[in-house]
Design a protein around this motif. Structure first.
Motif, PDB file in Angstrom:
ATOM      1  N   ILE A  70      36.704  45.417  53.279  1.00 48.93           N
ATOM      2  CA  ILE A  70      37.896  45.117  54.277  1.00 48.93           C
ATOM      3  C   ILE A  70      38.898  44.460  53.676  1.00 48.93           C
ATOM      4  CG2 ILE A  70      38.034  43.718  56.476  1.00 48.93           C
ATOM      5  CD1 ILE A  70      35.159  44.363  57.111  1.00 48.93           C
ATOM      6  N   VAL A  71      38.653  43.411  52.850  1.00 47.08           N
ATOM      7  CA  VAL A  71      39.559  42.453  52.394  1.00 47.08           C
ATOM      8  C   VAL A  71      40.622  43.592  51.535  1.00 47.08           C
ATOM      9  CG1 VAL A  71      40.271  40.946  50.524  1.00 47.08           C
ATOM     10  CG2 VAL A  71      38.343  40.454  52.311  1.00 47.08           C
ATOM     11  N   GLN A  72      39.887  44.519  50.554  1.00 50.03           N
ATOM     12  CA  GLN A  72      40.824  45.370  49.749  1.00 50.03           C
ATOM     13  C   GLN A  72      41.568  46.379  50.836  1.00 50.03           C
ATOM     14  OE1 GLN A  72      40.783  45.377  46.342  1.00 50.03           O
ATOM     15  NE2 GLN A  72      42.464  46.492  46.667  1.00 50.03           N
ATOM     16  N   TYR A  73      41.089  46.900  51.968  1.00 52.25           N
ATOM     17  CA  TYR A  73      41.952  47.390  52.918  1.00 52.25           C
ATOM     18  C   TYR A  73      43.133  46.762  53.360  1.00 52.25           C
ATOM     19  CZ  TYR A  73      43.233  50.256  57.071  1.00 52.25           C
ATOM     20  OH  TYR A  73      44.026  50.899  57.527  1.00 52.25           O
ATOM     21  N   GLU A  86      23.754  42.207  50.174  1.00 53.82           N
ATOM     22  CA  GLU A  86      24.559  42.934  49.695  1.00 53.82           C
ATOM     23  C   GLU A  86      25.591  43.892  50.167  1.00 53.82           C
ATOM     24  OE1 GLU A  86      25.277  42.807  46.178  1.00 53.82           O
ATOM     25  OE2 GLU A  86      24.095  41.256  45.718  1.00 53.82           O
ATOM     26  N   ALA A  87      24.785  44.525  51.208  1.00 52.72           N
ATOM     27  CA  ALA A  87      25.690  45.413  52.063  1.00 52.72           C
ATOM     28  C   ALA A  87      26.780  44.750  52.758  1.00 52.72           C
ATOM     29  CB  ALA A  87      24.584  45.934  52.971  1.00 52.72           C
ATOM     30  N   SER A  88      26.327  43.494  53.309  1.00 50.22           N
ATOM     31  CA  SER A  88      27.394  42.875  54.078  1.00 50.22           C
ATOM     32  C   SER A  88      28.632  42.188  53.161  1.00 50.22           C
ATOM     33  CB  SER A  88      26.752  41.470  54.681  1.00 50.22           C
ATOM     34  OG  SER A  88      25.819  41.887  55.575  1.00 50.22           O
ATOM     35  N   ALA A  89      28.297  41.900  51.873  1.00 45.34           N
ATOM     36  CA  ALA A  89      29.048  41.339  51.103  1.00 45.34           C
ATOM     37  C   ALA A  89      30.116  42.451  50.605  1.00 45.34           C
ATOM     38  CB  ALA A  89      28.394  40.458  49.737  1.00 45.34           C
ATOM     39  N   LYS A  90      29.390  43.362  50.323  1.00 42.33           N
ATOM     40  CA  LYS A  90      30.144  44.724  49.965  1.00 42.33           C
ATOM     41  C   LYS A  90      31.125  45.210  50.863  1.00 42.33           C
ATOM     42  CE  LYS A  90      29.732  49.486  48.263  1.00 42.33           C
ATOM     43  NZ  LYS A  90      29.278  50.693  48.910  1.00 42.33           N
ATOM     44  N   MET A  94      46.584  35.750  48.700  1.00 41.80           N
ATOM     45  CA  MET A  94      45.392  35.133  49.394  1.00 41.80           C
ATOM     46  C   MET A  94      44.248  36.064  49.340  1.00 41.80           C
ATOM     47  SD  MET A  94      44.342  32.811  51.520  1.00 41.80           S
ATOM     48  CE  MET A  94      45.529  31.697  52.230  1.00 41.80           C
ATOM     49  N   TYR A  95      44.512  37.458  49.468  1.00 39.76           N
ATOM     50  CA  TYR A  95      43.727  38.730  49.425  1.00 39.76           C
ATOM     51  C   TYR A  95      43.054  38.703  47.990  1.00 39.76           C
ATOM     52  CZ  TYR A  95      45.368  40.043  54.065  1.00 39.76           C
ATOM     53  OH  TYR A  95      45.794  40.161  55.416  1.00 39.76           O
ATOM     54  N   ASP A  96      43.671  38.610  47.104  1.00 41.43           N
ATOM     55  CA  ASP A  96      43.239  38.424  45.720  1.00 41.43           C
ATOM     56  C   ASP A  96      42.106  37.205  45.417  1.00 41.43           C
ATOM     57  OD1 ASP A  96      44.635  40.537  44.697  1.00 41.43           O
ATOM     58  OD2 ASP A  96      46.021  39.369  44.002  1.00 41.43           O
ATOM     59  N   PHE A  97      42.536  36.116  46.153  1.00 40.91           N
ATOM     60  CA  PHE A  97      41.569  35.046  46.065  1.00 40.91           C
ATOM     61  C   PHE A  97      40.300  35.416  46.856  1.00 40.91           C
ATOM     62  CE2 PHE A  97      40.070  31.086  48.252  1.00 40.91           C
ATOM     63  CZ  PHE A  97      39.687  30.338  47.389  1.00 40.91           C
ATOM     64  N   PHE A  98      40.366  35.978  48.169  1.00 41.05           N
ATOM     65  CA  PHE A  98      39.326  36.412  48.620  1.00 41.05           C
ATOM     66  C   PHE A  98      38.586  37.382  48.051  1.00 41.05           C
ATOM     67  CE2 PHE A  98      41.568  35.800  53.450  1.00 41.05           C
ATOM     68  CZ  PHE A  98      41.336  34.412  53.099  1.00 41.05           C
ATOM     69  N   LEU A  99      38.967  38.176  47.384  1.00 41.35           N
ATOM     70  CA  LEU A  99      38.147  39.278  46.671  1.00 41.35           C
ATOM     71  C   LEU A  99      37.295  38.432  45.371  1.00 41.35           C
ATOM     72  CD1 LEU A  99      40.788  42.148  46.587  1.00 41.35           C
ATOM     73  CD2 LEU A  99      38.633  42.071  47.825  1.00 41.35           C
ATOM     74  N   TYR A 100      38.224  37.601  44.818  1.00 39.29           N
ATOM     75  CA  TYR A 100      37.443  36.851  43.759  1.00 39.29           C
ATOM     76  C   TYR A 100      36.453  36.128  44.468  1.00 39.29           C
ATOM     77  CZ  TYR A 100      36.733  33.123  40.443  1.00 39.29           C
ATOM     78  OH  TYR A 100      36.130  32.222  39.624  1.00 39.29           O
ATOM     79  N   GLU A 101      36.631  35.528  45.293  1.00 43.87           N
ATOM     80  CA  GLU A 101      35.375  34.655  45.919  1.00 43.87           C
ATOM     81  C   GLU A 101      34.317  35.440  46.426  1.00 43.87           C
ATOM     82  OE1 GLU A 101      35.211  31.063  46.486  1.00 43.87           O
ATOM     83  OE2 GLU A 101      36.604  31.336  44.583  1.00 43.87           O
ATOM     84  N   ILE A 102      34.682  36.780  46.885  1.00 41.84           N
ATOM     85  CA  ILE A 102      33.532  37.688  47.348  1.00 41.84           C
ATOM     86  C   ILE A 102      32.737  38.210  46.356  1.00 41.84           C
ATOM     87  CG2 ILE A 102      32.804  39.876  48.581  1.00 41.84           C
ATOM     88  CD1 ILE A 102      35.388  39.094  50.428  1.00 41.84           C
ATOM     89  N   SER A 103      33.554  38.328  45.147  1.00 41.86           N
ATOM     90  CA  SER A 103      32.877  38.998  43.893  1.00 41.86           C
ATOM     91  C   SER A 103      32.055  37.798  43.337  1.00 41.86           C
ATOM     92  CB  SER A 103      33.709  39.200  42.860  1.00 41.86           C
ATOM     93  OG  SER A 103      34.471  38.187  42.440  1.00 41.86           O
ATOM     94  N   ARG A 104      32.411  36.463  43.465  1.00 39.16           N
ATOM     95  CA  ARG A 104      31.726  35.467  42.942  1.00 39.16           C
ATOM     96  C   ARG A 104      30.513  35.314  43.766  1.00 39.16           C
ATOM     97  NH1 ARG A 104      32.410  29.375  42.911  1.00 39.16           N
ATOM     98  NH2 ARG A 104      33.411  29.288  44.991  1.00 39.16           N
ATOM     99  N   LEU A 105      30.436  35.358  45.089  1.00 37.46           N
ATOM    100  CA  LEU A 105      29.297  35.420  45.999  1.00 37.46           C
ATOM    101  C   LEU A 105      28.509  36.263  45.638  1.00 37.46           C
ATOM    102  CD1 LEU A 105      28.167  34.662  48.835  1.00 37.46           C
ATOM    103  CD2 LEU A 105      29.652  36.126  49.835  1.00 37.46           C
TER     104      LEU A 105
END
Length: 123
Positions: A59-62, A50-54, A80-91
């Motif tokens: 970082i992506v948000q920054y 959780e700490a690592s994913a958060k 691309m960053y929106d996609f990364f954020l989506y994938e991280i939330s899915r993760l």
């Protein structure tokens, strides 16, 4: 005393980095956090996961928040960053290692493109 000296060195290093070096550092840290999340899942250490994913999401948000919108590529990077954020939330929701396995190569490819651009710019 050593801790204080290290902190000063670290701050000086960050303060003297070029924008390209800082960007690459952020991408390297993002990859490191995704790798840690992956390893934490394997160990079933969900607190570390959780700490690592958060942190990866932060970082992506920054990166997204600091985009220079004067450049036309910024729109594409924002998507691309929106996609990364989506994938991280899915993760985070699924704790599925496959998400990391799909996401990490994309992040690495983008980092490598920025590294090449930084070298080409000669800055």
């Amino acid at each position: 005393m050593y801790q204080n000296g290290y902190q000063q060195y670290k701050m000086q290093s960050v303060n003297t980095m070029t924008k390209g070096e800082m960007l690459l550092l952020l991408y390297d840290e993002l990859i490191k956090r995704l790798t840690r999340a992956e390893l934490s899942l394997e160990k079933k250490d969900y607190e570390a996961f959780e700490a690592s994913a958060k942190r990866a999401g932060e970082i992506v948000q920054y990166l997204k928040d600091t985009l220079n919108v004067e450049y036309s590529i910024s729109r594409e990077l924002q998507r691309m960053y929106d996609f990364f954020l989506y994938e991280i939330s899915r993760l985070q929701a699924s704790r599925n290692k496959a998400v990391i396995e799909e996401l990490k190569p994309l992040v690495m490819e983008l980092r490598d493109a920025f590294r090449q651009a930084d070298k080409s710019s000669g800055v």
